[in-house]
Design a protein around this motif. Structure first.
Motif, PDB file in Angstrom:
ATOM      1  N   PRO A  38     -59.609  -0.241   6.918  1.00 11.03           N
ATOM      2  CA  PRO A  38     -58.902   1.015   7.224  1.00 11.03           C
ATOM      3  C   PRO A  38     -57.434   0.956   6.815  1.00 11.03           C
ATOM      4  O   PRO A  38     -56.690   0.074   7.240  1.00 11.03           O
ATOM      5  CB  PRO A  38     -59.057   1.137   8.743  1.00 11.03           C
ATOM      6  CG  PRO A  38     -59.292  -0.265   9.212  1.00 11.03           C
ATOM      7  CD  PRO A  38     -60.045  -0.947   8.115  1.00 11.03           C
ATOM      8  N   SER A  39     -57.031   1.879   5.986  1.00 14.23           N
ATOM      9  CA  SER A  39     -55.641   1.986   5.550  1.00 14.23           C
ATOM     10  C   SER A  39     -55.446   3.355   4.925  1.00 14.23           C
ATOM     11  O   SER A  39     -56.409   4.087   4.688  1.00 14.23           O
ATOM     12  CB  SER A  39     -55.297   0.897   4.526  1.00 14.23           C
ATOM     13  OG  SER A  39     -55.968   1.127   3.312  1.00 14.23           O
ATOM     14  N   GLY A  79     -58.485  11.002   9.231  1.00 14.24           N
ATOM     15  CA  GLY A  79     -59.935  10.840   9.246  1.00 14.24           C
ATOM     16  C   GLY A  79     -60.391   9.407   9.098  1.00 14.24           C
ATOM     17  O   GLY A  79     -61.489   9.047   9.550  1.00 14.24           O
ATOM     18  N   VAL A  80     -59.568   8.567   8.463  1.00 11.46           N
ATOM     19  CA  VAL A  80     -59.916   7.148   8.331  1.00 11.46           C
ATOM     20  C   VAL A  80     -60.142   6.529   9.706  1.00 11.46           C
ATOM     21  O   VAL A  80     -61.105   5.780   9.929  1.00 11.46           O
ATOM     22  CB  VAL A  80     -58.802   6.390   7.570  1.00 11.46           C
ATOM     23  CG1 VAL A  80     -59.026   4.882   7.634  1.00 11.46           C
ATOM     24  CG2 VAL A  80     -58.745   6.849   6.119  1.00 11.46           C
ATOM     25  N   TYR A  81     -59.276   6.848  10.652  1.00 10.97           N
ATOM     26  CA  TYR A  81     -59.372   6.270  11.990  1.00 10.97           C
ATOM     27  C   TYR A  81     -60.368   7.039  12.859  1.00 10.97           C
ATOM     28  O   TYR A  81     -60.965   6.453  13.770  1.00 10.97           O
ATOM     29  CB  TYR A  81     -57.975   6.254  12.625  1.00 10.97           C
ATOM     30  CG  TYR A  81     -56.968   5.583  11.718  1.00 10.97           C
ATOM     31  CD1 TYR A  81     -56.933   4.197  11.585  1.00 10.97           C
ATOM     32  CD2 TYR A  81     -56.103   6.337  10.933  1.00 10.97           C
ATOM     33  CE1 TYR A  81     -56.042   3.584  10.725  1.00 10.97           C
ATOM     34  CE2 TYR A  81     -55.209   5.729  10.072  1.00 10.97           C
ATOM     35  CZ  TYR A  81     -55.180   4.358   9.962  1.00 10.97           C
ATOM     36  OH  TYR A  81     -54.309   3.755   9.090  1.00 10.97           O
ATOM     37  N   VAL A  82     -60.554   8.310  12.567  1.00  5.87           N
ATOM     38  CA  VAL A  82     -61.601   9.071  13.251  1.00  5.87           C
ATOM     39  C   VAL A  82     -62.971   8.488  12.912  1.00  5.87           C
ATOM     40  O   VAL A  82     -63.870   8.445  13.763  1.00  5.87           O
ATOM     41  CB  VAL A  82     -61.528  10.555  12.865  1.00  5.87           C
ATOM     42  CG1 VAL A  82     -62.711  11.331  13.456  1.00  5.87           C
ATOM     43  CG2 VAL A  82     -60.228  11.174  13.350  1.00  5.87           C
ATOM     44  N   ASN A  83     -63.143   8.018  11.676  1.00  7.33           N
ATOM     45  CA  ASN A  83     -64.407   7.400  11.282  1.00  7.33           C
ATOM     46  C   ASN A  83     -64.694   6.156  12.120  1.00  7.33           C
ATOM     47  O   ASN A  83     -65.847   5.911  12.505  1.00  7.33           O
ATOM     48  CB  ASN A  83     -64.373   7.026   9.804  1.00  7.33           C
ATOM     49  CG  ASN A  83     -64.417   8.229   8.894  1.00  7.33           C
ATOM     50  OD1 ASN A  83     -64.894   9.298   9.283  1.00  7.33           O
ATOM     51  ND2 ASN A  83     -63.925   8.094   7.681  1.00  7.33           N
ATOM     52  N   MET A 108     -50.367   5.186  13.082  1.00  5.50           N
ATOM     53  CA  MET A 108     -50.547   4.750  11.702  1.00  5.50           C
ATOM     54  C   MET A 108     -50.199   5.836  10.693  1.00  5.50           C
ATOM     55  O   MET A 108     -49.833   5.547   9.554  1.00  5.50           O
ATOM     56  CB  MET A 108     -51.991   4.287  11.481  1.00  5.50           C
ATOM     57  CG  MET A 108     -52.366   3.050  12.287  1.00  5.50           C
ATOM     58  SD  MET A 108     -51.307   1.633  11.949  1.00  5.50           S
ATOM     59  CE  MET A 108     -51.775   1.254  10.261  1.00  5.50           C
ATOM     60  N   THR A 109     -50.322   7.099  11.085  1.00 10.68           N
ATOM     61  CA  THR A 109     -50.008   8.188  10.150  1.00 10.68           C
ATOM     62  C   THR A 109     -48.540   8.593  10.198  1.00 10.68           C
ATOM     63  O   THR A 109     -48.106   9.419   9.389  1.00 10.68           O
ATOM     64  CB  THR A 109     -50.880   9.416  10.442  1.00 10.68           C
ATOM     65  OG1 THR A 109     -50.774   9.758  11.831  1.00 10.68           O
ATOM     66  CG2 THR A 109     -52.331   9.138  10.099  1.00 10.68           C
ATOM     67  N   LEU A 110     -47.776   8.024  11.130  1.00 17.91           N
ATOM     68  CA  LEU A 110     -46.368   8.389  11.247  1.00 17.91           C
ATOM     69  C   LEU A 110     -45.408   7.208  11.077  1.00 17.91           C
ATOM     70  O   LEU A 110     -44.224   7.416  10.804  1.00 17.91           O
ATOM     71  CB  LEU A 110     -46.097   9.032  12.618  1.00 17.91           C
ATOM     72  CG  LEU A 110     -46.829  10.332  12.940  1.00 17.91           C
ATOM     73  CD1 LEU A 110     -46.467  10.795  14.355  1.00 17.91           C
ATOM     74  CD2 LEU A 110     -46.496  11.416  11.941  1.00 17.91           C
ATOM     75  N   LYS A 111     -45.881   5.994  11.199  1.00 16.25           N
ATOM     76  CA  LYS A 111     -44.988   4.838  11.325  1.00 16.25           C
ATOM     77  C   LYS A 111     -44.163   4.551  10.075  1.00 16.25           C
ATOM     78  O   LYS A 111     -43.058   4.022  10.167  1.00 16.25           O
ATOM     79  CB  LYS A 111     -45.796   3.584  11.696  1.00 16.25           C
ATOM     80  CG  LYS A 111     -46.734   3.085  10.615  1.00 16.25           C
ATOM     81  CD  LYS A 111     -47.507   1.865  11.075  1.00 16.25           C
ATOM     82  CE  LYS A 111     -48.377   1.303   9.969  1.00 16.25           C
ATOM     83  NZ  LYS A 111     -47.574   0.742   8.864  1.00 16.25           N
ATOM     84  N   ASP A 112     -44.653   4.883   8.883  1.00 18.20           N
ATOM     85  CA  ASP A 112     -43.946   4.533   7.651  1.00 18.20           C
ATOM     86  C   ASP A 112     -43.102   5.679   7.090  1.00 18.20           C
ATOM     87  O   ASP A 112     -42.564   5.567   5.994  1.00 18.20           O
ATOM     88  CB  ASP A 112     -44.947   4.091   6.570  1.00 18.20           C
ATOM     89  CG  ASP A 112     -45.648   2.797   6.959  1.00 18.20           C
ATOM     90  OD1 ASP A 112     -45.009   1.963   7.626  1.00 18.20           O
ATOM     91  OD2 ASP A 112     -46.833   2.631   6.597  1.00 18.20           O
ATOM     92  N   ILE A 113     -42.992   6.771   7.822  1.00 21.73           N
ATOM     93  CA  ILE A 113     -42.263   7.931   7.324  1.00 21.73           C
ATOM     94  C   ILE A 113     -40.826   7.891   7.833  1.00 21.73           C
ATOM     95  O   ILE A 113     -40.585   7.813   9.035  1.00 21.73           O
ATOM     96  CB  ILE A 113     -42.937   9.243   7.774  1.00 21.73           C
ATOM     97  CG1 ILE A 113     -44.423   9.229   7.390  1.00 21.73           C
ATOM     98  CG2 ILE A 113     -42.243  10.440   7.169  1.00 21.73           C
ATOM     99  CD1 ILE A 113     -44.662   9.073   5.906  1.00 21.73           C
TER     100      ILE A 113
END
Length: 279
Positions: free
Chosen positions: A83-84, A180-184, A228-233
């Motif tokens: 997952p990434s 969706g990667v983490y929803v999976n 994970m969807t916000l940490k690198d922004i």
């Protein structure tokens, strides 16, 4: 003619040489660029432009050319293995992942309601039991709705925070592909809960407790997805507080929905109890 040298022959030879050169140039003209070469050049320029755009945006989800079901399965499998945000997603892949999650949630709670009702009815088959089970079944399905609302709240709030507080111009479909990667992963845990529930008795408290723990982990992954969807922004707002807001706001929404749910359940049970005319 001087000294025995024929100048007429020299002039004639030079003339013949010029004619031969002109004939050769006519016979072998310099090739002009063909349509294929022009097309190749255009395709190369388009690919270079697309690559440059992808590098500038920094978005790691890419749409596949083929939107068939096998592309979604590949996306789903890649989500589980590694997952990434670098996973290639088909168009609407994230939305399809959310759809799978919703279906699994409804199936799990529908099955749980059925098994609970069947267990109670088998132990006490009378009109009183049938009447009391109707609001219970409705309450169980409503609780699944709250969990679905919870997942959507985390998704929408995280997207809003990234667009506004972090000032990132990511599209909604791109964001759903990342989320969706983490929803999976959460869906795989829900599927595991569903499979185990088919073979585990409701009266087995130890095994049922294990299923509940797996189910709780599947819900915790949604919080992880927000991080994970916000940490690198790096936007115009502090990243830490952006993530904190994206976690707190959905929790408030879910708490409100749960309170409404409990009030409805209490009202239904009170109406049912008063309808029994018990003195």
């Amino acid at each position: 003619m001087f000294c025995g040298f024929n100048l007429a022959n020299v002039a004639e030879t030079a003339k013949n040489s010029e004619q031969a050169t002109a004939s050769k140039a006519t016979a072998n003209p310099e090739p002009e660029p063909t349509d294929n070469s022009r097309g190749s050049s255009t395709n190369f320029q388009e690919q270079s432009a697309n690559t440059q755009t992808a590098q500038e945006t920094g978005y790691s989800t890419n749409y596949s050319a083929d939107n068939a079901f096998n592309q979604f399965l590949s996306y789903f499998k890649s989500s589980i293995i590694n997952p990434s945000n670098e996973i290639e997603a088909p168009r609407y892949g994230g939305l399809m992942s959310i759809g799978v999650y919703v279906v699994l949630m409804l199936v799990i709670f529908g099955l749980a309601a059925k098994r609970i009702i069947d267990l109670v009815v088998s132990q006490s088959q009378n009109e009183f039991t049938v009447n009391i089970l109707a609001p219970i079944k409705t309450a169980i399905m409503q609780f699944s709705g709250i969990l679905i609302i919870s997942a959507l709240a985390y998704l929408l709030v995280a997207f809003t925070v990234r667009r506004t507080l972090l000032n990132d111009n990511i599209t909604f479909l791109d964001f759903t592909d990342m989320f969706g990667v983490y929803v999976n992963i959460s869906s795989v845990l829900l599927l595991l809960c569903l499979i185990l529930s088919l073979f585990v008795s409701i009266t087995s408290y130890t095994l049922m407790g294990t299923i509940i723990m797996i189910f709780a982990l599947s819900q915790a992954i949604l919080n992880y997805a927000v991080v994970m969807t916000l940490k690198d922004i790096q936007g115009r707002f502090n990243n830490f507080y952006s993530i904190l807001i994206a976690e707190i706001v959905p929790a408030i929404i879910v708490s409100w929905a749960t309170s409404v749910y409990l009030q409805n359940i209490y009202g239904s049970l009170s109406s049912w109890y008063n309808g029994l005319n018990i003195q």
